[in-house]
Write a protein that holds these residues in place. Sequence first.
Motif, PDB file in Angstrom:
ATOM      1  N   MET A   1     -11.282   9.802  17.808  1.00  0.00           N
ATOM      2  CA  MET A   1     -12.384  10.731  18.012  1.00  0.00           C
ATOM      3  C   MET A   1     -11.836  12.131  18.273  1.00  0.00           C
ATOM      4  SD  MET A   1     -15.492  10.575  20.850  1.00  0.00           S
ATOM      5  CE  MET A   1     -16.383   9.280  19.978  1.00  0.00           C
ATOM      6  N   ARG A   2     -12.483  13.138  17.712  1.00  0.00           N
ATOM      7  CA  ARG A   2     -12.114  14.536  17.967  1.00  0.00           C
ATOM      8  C   ARG A   2     -12.793  14.973  19.265  1.00  0.00           C
ATOM      9  NH1 ARG A   2     -12.910  18.982  13.989  1.00  0.00           N
ATOM     10  NH2 ARG A   2     -11.041  19.804  14.989  1.00  0.00           N
ATOM     11  N   ILE A   3     -11.987  15.271  20.250  1.00  0.00           N
ATOM     12  CA  ILE A   3     -12.497  15.604  21.581  1.00  0.00           C
ATOM     13  C   ILE A   3     -11.911  16.945  22.011  1.00  0.00           C
ATOM     14  CG2 ILE A   3     -12.613  14.889  24.001  1.00  0.00           C
ATOM     15  CD1 ILE A   3     -12.107  12.012  23.044  1.00  0.00           C
ATOM     16  N   CYS A   4     -12.769  17.821  22.499  1.00  0.00           N
ATOM     17  CA  CYS A   4     -12.292  19.079  23.057  1.00  0.00           C
ATOM     18  C   CYS A   4     -12.670  19.138  24.530  1.00  0.00           C
ATOM     19  CB  CYS A   4     -12.897  20.274  22.325  1.00  0.00           C
ATOM     20  SG  CYS A   4     -12.225  21.869  22.909  1.00  0.00           S
ATOM     21  N   ILE A   5     -11.687  19.458  25.357  1.00  0.00           N
ATOM     22  CA  ILE A   5     -11.918  19.680  26.773  1.00  0.00           C
ATOM     23  C   ILE A   5     -12.071  21.187  26.964  1.00  0.00           C
ATOM     24  CG2 ILE A   5     -11.045  19.352  29.108  1.00  0.00           C
ATOM     25  CD1 ILE A   5     -11.477  16.708  27.642  1.00  0.00           C
ATOM     26  N   PHE A   6     -13.269  21.618  27.337  1.00  0.00           N
ATOM     27  CA  PHE A   6     -13.518  23.051  27.514  1.00  0.00           C
ATOM     28  C   PHE A   6     -13.307  23.399  28.985  1.00  0.00           C
ATOM     29  CE2 PHE A   6     -15.486  26.723  25.303  1.00  0.00           C
ATOM     30  CZ  PHE A   6     -15.463  27.610  26.368  1.00  0.00           C
ATOM     31  N   GLY A   7     -12.128  23.935  29.269  1.00  0.00           N
ATOM     32  CA  GLY A   7     -11.779  24.284  30.642  1.00  0.00           C
ATOM     33  C   GLY A   7     -10.652  23.396  31.143  1.00  0.00           C
ATOM     34  N   ALA A   8      -9.413  23.763  30.849  1.00  0.00           N
ATOM     35  CA  ALA A   8      -8.267  22.921  31.199  1.00  0.00           C
ATOM     36  C   ALA A   8      -7.759  23.256  32.597  1.00  0.00           C
ATOM     37  CB  ALA A   8      -7.149  23.078  30.168  1.00  0.00           C
ATOM     38  N   GLY A   9      -8.659  23.080  33.580  1.00  0.00           N
ATOM     39  CA  GLY A   9      -8.261  23.184  34.972  1.00  0.00           C
ATOM     40  C   GLY A   9      -7.739  21.843  35.448  1.00  0.00           C
ATOM     41  N   ALA A  10      -7.929  21.550  36.728  1.00  0.00           N
ATOM     42  CA  ALA A  10      -7.365  20.324  37.284  1.00  0.00           C
ATOM     43  C   ALA A  10      -8.002  19.072  36.671  1.00  0.00           C
ATOM     44  CB  ALA A  10      -7.530  20.336  38.802  1.00  0.00           C
ATOM     45  N   ILE A  11      -9.328  18.995  36.714  1.00  0.00           N
ATOM     46  CA  ILE A  11     -10.015  17.829  36.150  1.00  0.00           C
ATOM     47  C   ILE A  11      -9.835  17.774  34.636  1.00  0.00           C
ATOM     48  CG2 ILE A  11     -12.285  16.860  35.635  1.00  0.00           C
ATOM     49  CD1 ILE A  11     -11.587  16.174  38.391  1.00  0.00           C
ATOM     50  N   GLY A  12     -10.048  18.905  33.970  1.00  0.00           N
ATOM     51  CA  GLY A  12      -9.943  18.931  32.514  1.00  0.00           C
ATOM     52  C   GLY A  12      -8.569  18.541  32.028  1.00  0.00           C
ATOM     53  N   SER A  13      -7.524  18.994  32.708  1.00  0.00           N
ATOM     54  CA  SER A  13      -6.167  18.644  32.304  1.00  0.00           C
ATOM     55  C   SER A  13      -5.903  17.154  32.497  1.00  0.00           C
ATOM     56  CB  SER A  13      -5.162  19.466  33.113  1.00  0.00           C
ATOM     57  OG  SER A  13      -5.287  20.837  32.818  1.00  0.00           O
ATOM     58  N   HIS A  14      -6.378  16.607  33.604  1.00  0.00           N
ATOM     59  CA  HIS A  14      -6.237  15.170  33.855  1.00  0.00           C
ATOM     60  C   HIS A  14      -6.862  14.374  32.713  1.00  0.00           C
ATOM     61  CE1 HIS A  14      -7.073  11.620  36.852  1.00  0.00           C
ATOM     62  NE2 HIS A  14      -6.753  11.193  35.656  1.00  0.00           N
ATOM     63  N   PHE A  15      -8.127  14.704  32.379  1.00  0.00           N
ATOM     64  CA  PHE A  15      -8.812  13.978  31.315  1.00  0.00           C
ATOM     65  C   PHE A  15      -8.120  14.164  29.969  1.00  0.00           C
ATOM     66  CE2 PHE A  15     -13.326  13.769  33.363  1.00  0.00           C
ATOM     67  CZ  PHE A  15     -12.815  12.969  34.366  1.00  0.00           C
ATOM     68  N   ALA A  16      -7.640  15.363  29.709  1.00  0.00           N
ATOM     69  CA  ALA A  16      -6.973  15.629  28.431  1.00  0.00           C
ATOM     70  C   ALA A  16      -5.744  14.742  28.263  1.00  0.00           C
ATOM     71  CB  ALA A  16      -6.601  17.099  28.334  1.00  0.00           C
ATOM     72  N   VAL A  17      -4.931  14.634  29.322  1.00  0.00           N
ATOM     73  CA  VAL A  17      -3.737  13.788  29.244  1.00  0.00           C
ATOM     74  C   VAL A  17      -4.127  12.330  29.005  1.00  0.00           C
ATOM     75  CG1 VAL A  17      -1.744  12.899  30.520  1.00  0.00           C
ATOM     76  CG2 VAL A  17      -2.325  15.324  30.662  1.00  0.00           C
ATOM     77  N   LYS A  18      -5.099  11.842  29.746  1.00  0.00           N
ATOM     78  CA  LYS A  18      -5.516  10.441  29.602  1.00  0.00           C
ATOM     79  C   LYS A  18      -6.069  10.163  28.198  1.00  0.00           C
ATOM     80  CE  LYS A  18      -4.970   8.540  33.807  1.00  0.00           C
ATOM     81  NZ  LYS A  18      -6.137   8.340  34.708  1.00  0.00           N
ATOM     82  N   LEU A  19      -6.926  11.026  27.697  1.00  0.00           N
ATOM     83  CA  LEU A  19      -7.560  10.793  26.397  1.00  0.00           C
ATOM     84  C   LEU A  19      -6.573  10.959  25.252  1.00  0.00           C
ATOM     85  CD1 LEU A  19     -10.912  12.611  27.185  1.00  0.00           C
ATOM     86  CD2 LEU A  19     -10.659  10.165  26.702  1.00  0.00           C
ATOM     87  N   ALA A  20      -5.683  11.943  25.351  1.00  0.00           N
ATOM     88  CA  ALA A  20      -4.657  12.102  24.312  1.00  0.00           C
ATOM     89  C   ALA A  20      -3.710  10.919  24.335  1.00  0.00           C
ATOM     90  CB  ALA A  20      -3.892  13.411  24.531  1.00  0.00           C
ATOM     91  N   GLY A  21      -3.366  10.444  25.527  1.00  0.00           N
ATOM     92  CA  GLY A  21      -2.484   9.284  25.633  1.00  0.00           C
ATOM     93  C   GLY A  21      -3.096   8.026  25.058  1.00  0.00           C
ATOM     94  N   ALA A  22      -4.440   7.985  25.004  1.00  0.00           N
ATOM     95  CA  ALA A  22      -5.137   6.825  24.432  1.00  0.00           C
ATOM     96  C   ALA A  22      -5.282   6.942  22.922  1.00  0.00           C
ATOM     97  CB  ALA A  22      -6.508   6.675  25.085  1.00  0.00           C
ATOM     98  N   GLY A  23      -4.734   8.005  22.333  1.00  0.00           N
ATOM     99  CA  GLY A  23      -4.702   8.116  20.877  1.00  0.00           C
ATOM    100  C   GLY A  23      -5.779   8.974  20.256  1.00  0.00           C
TER     101      GLY A  23
END
Length: 328
Positions: A1-23
């Motif tokens: 899935m194409r996912i964009c995290i708008f706002g790579a602060g603390a929460i956004g960065s956490h989610f970005a790492v987890k979702l990217a790590g899931a492929g």
Amino acid sequence: MRICIFGAGAIGSHFAVKLAGAGHDVSVIARGPQLEAIRTRGLTLKVGDQSWSVDLPAHSDAAEPGPQDLVIVTAKATGLAAIVDPLKPLIGPETGVVFPQNGMPWWYPLGLTDKPEPPVLPFFRLADRFLSYLAPEQIIGGSVYSANAILEPGVVQNNSPNRNQMSIDGVTPDCRFDVTGLRALLEEAGISSPTPEGGIRSVMWSKLLLNMSISGLALVTRNEASISRVDPDLKVVLRRILAEGLSISKAHGYPLDDKIDPEATIAQIPDHKPSILQDYELGRPMEIDEIIRAPQAFARAAGVDTPSLDVLGAIATRQARDRGLYTG
């Protein structure tokens, strides 16, 4: 899935790492040193003595990645007015957009037909701007339980290893995004996403009660959230504010007495500096309206007395105004 995290602060960065790590095909919208760090070194998530790093596209302009399948807006509530127009290029006709901000959300009145009418709050006017290009059926409400802090640009520390959760649901009954599938996607990425009992507004009220009480007391005492667990006098005040919050939510159609046990809540308060205190210390705009003054307004609309919350609100508002971090 194409996912964009708008706002790579603390929460956004956490989610970005987890979702990217899931492929998933994850990109982020960031700015300043955070943007440069992600472009140069990627994003790193630290949990205890473990860490995970991912390389992913980081943009300052949402026109660069273009329309997405899913957008998770992790900008703070105080920043939403500024991102209404910049968000637009990410949105296609089938894009789902998650808004998981702290406090009372701008989308609260949308599709609310069987509950007491909410008070008129200034940030509810954001709906007119977002709905100029977003259909209500594309909007997904979210409530996040996850304690995170930026250690340095590009590096986020998670301080709640046993509780990282985002509850989600459509804000209207006719949501056309596959929310059930999105919950499964989050679970696979290591982000707990239970089906919200009573709907997303019930979960929102549960989180708001904790924000206005635990986070509010941390702010005015300038301590970690756990100060209300270890200080016996503050524990008394916290119980009173929680009781008032339960009365407010019940008056607006969301009884939570069977979901929030004040004593169990107090026992589980983490050693973490809540975001509203982090904002105060870093000189950033504060979510005073969304976290403290909004529940006060809902209380007045329902005729609920909130003496302890009113004292807390007056002190918190004065603190923020004195630092130029709140102009309401």
